[in-house]
Design an enzyme around this catalytic site. Structure first.
Site, PDB file in Angstrom:
ATOM      1  CE  LYS A 160      10.687  11.902  36.791  1.00 19.14           C
ATOM      2  NZ  LYS A 160      10.882  12.474  35.429  1.00 19.14           N
ATOM      3  N   GLY A 184      17.344   4.155  33.557  1.00 17.05           N
ATOM      4  CA  GLY A 184      17.865   5.379  32.962  1.00 17.05           C
ATOM      5  C   GLY A 184      19.365   5.281  32.819  1.00 17.05           C
ATOM      6  CB  THR A 187      20.467   9.230  36.334  1.00 14.79           C
ATOM      7  OG1 THR A 187      20.735   9.910  35.114  1.00 14.79           O
ATOM      8  CG2 THR A 187      19.406   9.954  37.108  1.00 14.79           C
ATOM      9  N   GLY A 188      21.787   6.722  37.689  1.00  9.39           N
ATOM     10  CA  GLY A 188      21.645   5.551  38.561  1.00  9.39           C
ATOM     11  C   GLY A 188      22.635   5.574  39.719  1.00  9.39           C
ATOM     12  CB  CYS A 202      19.497   0.018  27.565  1.00 13.62           C
ATOM     13  SG  CYS A 202      18.049  -1.052  27.541  1.00 13.62           S
TER      14      CYS A 202
HETATM   15  P1  NAD Z   1      17.866   9.584  32.456  1.00 14.33           P
HETATM   16  O1  NAD Z   1      18.759   8.960  33.481  1.00 14.33           O
HETATM   17  O2  NAD Z   1      18.184  10.922  31.947  1.00 14.33           O
HETATM   18  O3  NAD Z   1      16.373   9.684  33.006  1.00 14.33           O
HETATM   19  C1  NAD Z   1      15.661   8.544  33.451  1.00 14.33           C
HETATM   20  C2  NAD Z   1      14.596   8.988  34.432  1.00 14.33           C
HETATM   21  O4  NAD Z   1      15.221   9.485  35.616  1.00 14.33           O
HETATM   22  C3  NAD Z   1      13.709  10.133  33.920  1.00 14.33           C
HETATM   23  O5  NAD Z   1      12.380   9.898  34.333  1.00 14.33           O
HETATM   24  C4  NAD Z   1      14.316  11.345  34.604  1.00 14.33           C
HETATM   25  O6  NAD Z   1      13.396  12.401  34.736  1.00 14.33           O
HETATM   26  C5  NAD Z   1      14.703  10.752  35.948  1.00 14.33           C
HETATM   27  N1  NAD Z   1      15.750  11.492  36.679  1.00 14.33           N
HETATM   28  C6  NAD Z   1      16.694  12.313  36.168  1.00 14.33           C
HETATM   29  N2  NAD Z   1      17.464  12.808  37.165  1.00 14.33           N
HETATM   30  C7  NAD Z   1      17.009  12.270  38.322  1.00 14.33           C
HETATM   31  C8  NAD Z   1      17.372  12.396  39.693  1.00 14.33           C
HETATM   32  N3  NAD Z   1      18.395  13.152  40.085  1.00 14.33           N
HETATM   33  N4  NAD Z   1      16.679  11.699  40.622  1.00 14.33           N
HETATM   34  C9  NAD Z   1      15.663  10.908  40.251  1.00 14.33           C
HETATM   35  N5  NAD Z   1      15.241  10.764  38.973  1.00 14.33           N
HETATM   36  C10 NAD Z   1      15.914  11.426  38.019  1.00 14.33           C
HETATM   37  O7  NAD Z   1      17.774   8.505  31.266  1.00 14.33           O
HETATM   38  P2  NAD Z   1      16.958   8.653  29.901  1.00 14.33           P
HETATM   39  O8  NAD Z   1      17.690   9.612  29.010  1.00 14.33           O
HETATM   40  O9  NAD Z   1      15.516   8.868  30.159  1.00 14.33           O
HETATM   41  O10 NAD Z   1      17.086   7.186  29.295  1.00 14.33           O
HETATM   42  C11 NAD Z   1      18.171   6.753  28.550  1.00 14.33           C
HETATM   43  C12 NAD Z   1      19.080   5.900  29.406  1.00 14.33           C
HETATM   44  O11 NAD Z   1      18.340   4.837  29.963  1.00 14.33           O
HETATM   45  C13 NAD Z   1      20.201   5.252  28.628  1.00 14.33           C
HETATM   46  O12 NAD Z   1      21.390   5.328  29.374  1.00 14.33           O
HETATM   47  C14 NAD Z   1      19.755   3.799  28.503  1.00 14.33           C
HETATM   48  O13 NAD Z   1      20.799   2.869  28.340  1.00 14.33           O
HETATM   49  C15 NAD Z   1      19.022   3.599  29.781  1.00 14.33           C
HETATM   50  N6  NAD Z   1      18.072   2.517  29.645  1.00 14.33           N
HETATM   51  C16 NAD Z   1      18.338   1.346  30.288  1.00 14.33           C
HETATM   52  C17 NAD Z   1      17.471   0.272  30.149  1.00 14.33           C
HETATM   53  C18 NAD Z   1      17.737  -1.040  30.815  1.00 14.33           C
HETATM   54  O14 NAD Z   1      16.836  -1.853  30.867  1.00 14.33           O
HETATM   55  N7  NAD Z   1      18.924  -1.285  31.325  1.00 14.33           N
HETATM   56  C19 NAD Z   1      16.327   0.427  29.367  1.00 14.33           C
HETATM   57  C20 NAD Z   1      16.078   1.640  28.735  1.00 14.33           C
HETATM   58  C21 NAD Z   1      16.961   2.697  28.901  1.00 14.33           C
END
Ligand code: NAD
Length: 511
Positions: free
Chosen positions: A190, A243, A247-248, A299
């Site tokens: 996804k 993400g 959300t996590g 991140c």
């Molecule tokens: P996000 O949490 O908004 O979305 C990430 C993914 O989760 C997307 O595909 C989104 O559609 C999906 N999603 C959203 N709500 C969901 C739900 N309720 N259930 C399941 N899936 C859902 O994050 P983003 O804006 O895409 O990315 C930015 C974030 O990601 C920042 O916080 C960044 O620090 C983090 N990030 C972390 C790493 C790492 O390796 N630690 C790497 C890149 C980005």
């Protein structure tokens, strides 16, 4: 094919697309729903029109991956040579199509081409690395004193749901897809809704290899519909998510009800520590690279610059010079160093943090404005911004901004430096610069983060690892650890005594 690209222009035809790709077949979403992704550098342009996957589509993708796994499609689970070939060929295809892929990423993310091109190379390297590991998944064997044999065999964890973010769309996807396939898993992917075409272009190329139908399925759509189904479905054995921490946390709570295996790569608030004895030029360059790469939407971005008081003025002067020289503008232009941020809402978030910094009385050293005028009016452009004298316990010191805003804080000694570095909820990455190696090593050991760089910043070799302490996540990507995230270990015990009545049986059976 991509035609010759003139500087400052993309040569790919728009809009890009992202259909569903389930069981090897492309298709529209059930009900025909679609969503659009705008070009963040020019919002009058539609970059991508993608299928808006539904619950039914998510279930179809999961069912396809389940069938492929349970039927061992194309002998996928056992034939590591096939898996190796698929991954090697993917790396090759990515390199052959690097220019097109880089343009797609640049367009959807607003990432300057100078960063998008190496981004594709880095993603291809990840596929190549895991191709090399597909045939090296050894188990262990142990003989007990009574001759019985313990075999520990490694098996693919099963059907995996992969949920990816938008900021580095192809490396983030490669870090999950490549090890999962090397392990023999089957996948439902996804992608983030800001970057669906980047994911589709990769998955489409992967279907030019000999990958069996159903092994890799793509379902774009809302996180709350498609993503959520991957989290809760009993047919998904493991979920790997990258993400936001918020959300996590939600995903972890949902996954717990099924005791689902999860890996989480979440947010960060990386500190970069520069001690008095540091090489000012080298440390400043390393810091600025980490601060404004991909407009700070990373991140592991350097978001907190911690400077020892004796070197503070020199470093601040140099990083300010380097920051003011950053060319912000059209991501398609070869000279551009920084593009727009991803969306209107992200631009607003960034502006709110800048306002907070001003209201709090921190010193605005450079930046702070929305960029306006020719070439900027149709995009989400913000100046690279540095605040000095920031209180680490304030919102600027604590919260992930995910934009080009950096907080500078001064420290007096090593103990205070480590204390400040650790005084956040996150623990993804950090950097240390000191000419005194034993001290740099001591500080690196003292910081609670998954990666600490000494004399560098944002190096991410595929042979290493990536992952967070504290609220930055759980699990590790990259390297052999990244492969183990997609493996189960099974014990097969074989009696070696040949006895009919074995000594422990006497606990239950008499005579
Ligand atoms: P996000 O949490 O908004 O979305 C990430 C993914 O989760 C997307 O595909 C989104 O559609 C999906 N999603 C959203 N709500 C969901 C739900 N309720 N259930 C399941 N899936 C859902 O994050 P983003 O804006 O895409 O990315 C930015 C974030 O990601 C920042 O916080 C960044 O620090 C983090 N990030 C972390 C790493 C790492 O390796 N630690 C790497 C890149 C980005």
């Amino acid at each position: 094919m991509t035609s010759q690209r003139a500087d400052g222009q993309y040569s790919i035809e728009l809009p890009l697309s992202c259909p569903l790709l389930i069981d090897g077949e492309e298709g529209a979403a059930t009900g025909g729903g679609e969503f659009q992704r705008e070009n963040p550098a020019n919002t009058r342009e539609v970059a991508t029109v993608a299928a808006r996957g539904t619950l039914e589509d998510a279930r179809a993708g999961i069912a396809a991956a389940r069938r492929a796994f349970d039927s061992n499609a194309g002998n996928w689970l056992n034939n590591y040579k096939l898996r190796e070939q698929v991954l090697f060929r993917t790396a090759q295809l990515m390199r052959e199509n690097s220019d097109r892929l880089a343009q797609v990423v640049s367009l959807e993310v607003g990432m300057p081409m100078r960063q998008a091109v190496p981004h594709i190379a880095a993603a291809a390297d990840i596929f190549e690395f895991y191709a090399g590991l597909a045939g090296k998944i050894y188990g262990e064997s142990f003989t007990l004193p009574n001759g019985s044999l313990i075999n520990l065999v490694k098996e693919p964890v099963g059907v995996v749901g992969l949920i990816t973010p938008w900021n580095f769309p192809l490396t983030q996807t490669a870090r999950k897809v490549a090890p999962a396939l090397a392990a023999g898993c089957t996948i439902v992917l996804k992608p983030a809704s800001y970057t669906p075409a980047a994911a589709y272009e990769l998955v489409r190329l992967m279907h030019e290899t000999d990958i069996p139908a159903g092994v890799l399925n793509l379902v774009p759509g809302p996180g709350t519909v498609v993503g959520s189904e991957l989290v809760t479905s009993r047919d998904i054995d493991k979920l790997s998510f990258t993400g936001e921490t918020g959300t996590g946390k939600m995903i972890a709570a949902q996954a717990a009800t099924e005791v689902k295996r999860i890996s989480l790569e979440l947010g960060g608030k990386a500190p970069y520590l520069i001690f008095d004895d540091a090489d000012v030029e080298a440390a400043s360059q390393a810091a600025v690279f980490g601060m404004f790469r991909n407009a700070g939407q990373a991140c592991g971005a350097t978001t907190r610059l911690l400077l020892e008081d004796g070197i503070h003025d020199q470093v601040l002067e140099r990083i300010t010079q380097l920051t003011r020289a950053i060319e912000v503008g059209n991501p398609a232009a070869n000279s551009t160093d920084m593009g727009p941020v991803i969306s209107a809402s992200q631009e607003q978030v960034v502006q709110e943090y800048i306002k907070f910094g001003m209201d709090a009385g921190f010193e605005l050293v450079t930046g702070g404005n929305k960029l306006q005028g020719d070439g900027y009016n149709d995009g989400y452009y913000v100046e690279p911004t540095i605040f000095d004298g920031v209180d680490n316990s304030s919102r600027l010191g604590q919260e992930e901004i995910f934009g080009p805003v950096v907080a500078v804080t001064t420290f007096r000694d090593e103990a205070e430096a480590v204390e400040l570095a650790n005084a956040v909820d996150f623990g993804l990455v950090a950097g240390v610069w000191s000419a005194d190696y034993p001290r740099a090593m001591r500080v690196a050991r003292g910081i609670r983060a998954g990666t600490v760089w000494i004399w560098d910043n944002y190096a991410q070799p595929v042979e290493g690892i990536w992952g967070g302490y504290k609220q930055s996540g759980m699990g590790r990507e990259l390297g052999y650890h990244g492969l183990e995230d997609f493996l189960e270990v099974k014990q097969i015990f074989t009696d070696g005594t040949g006895l009919t009545s074995k000594p422990p049986y006497g606990q239950v059976i008499k005579g």
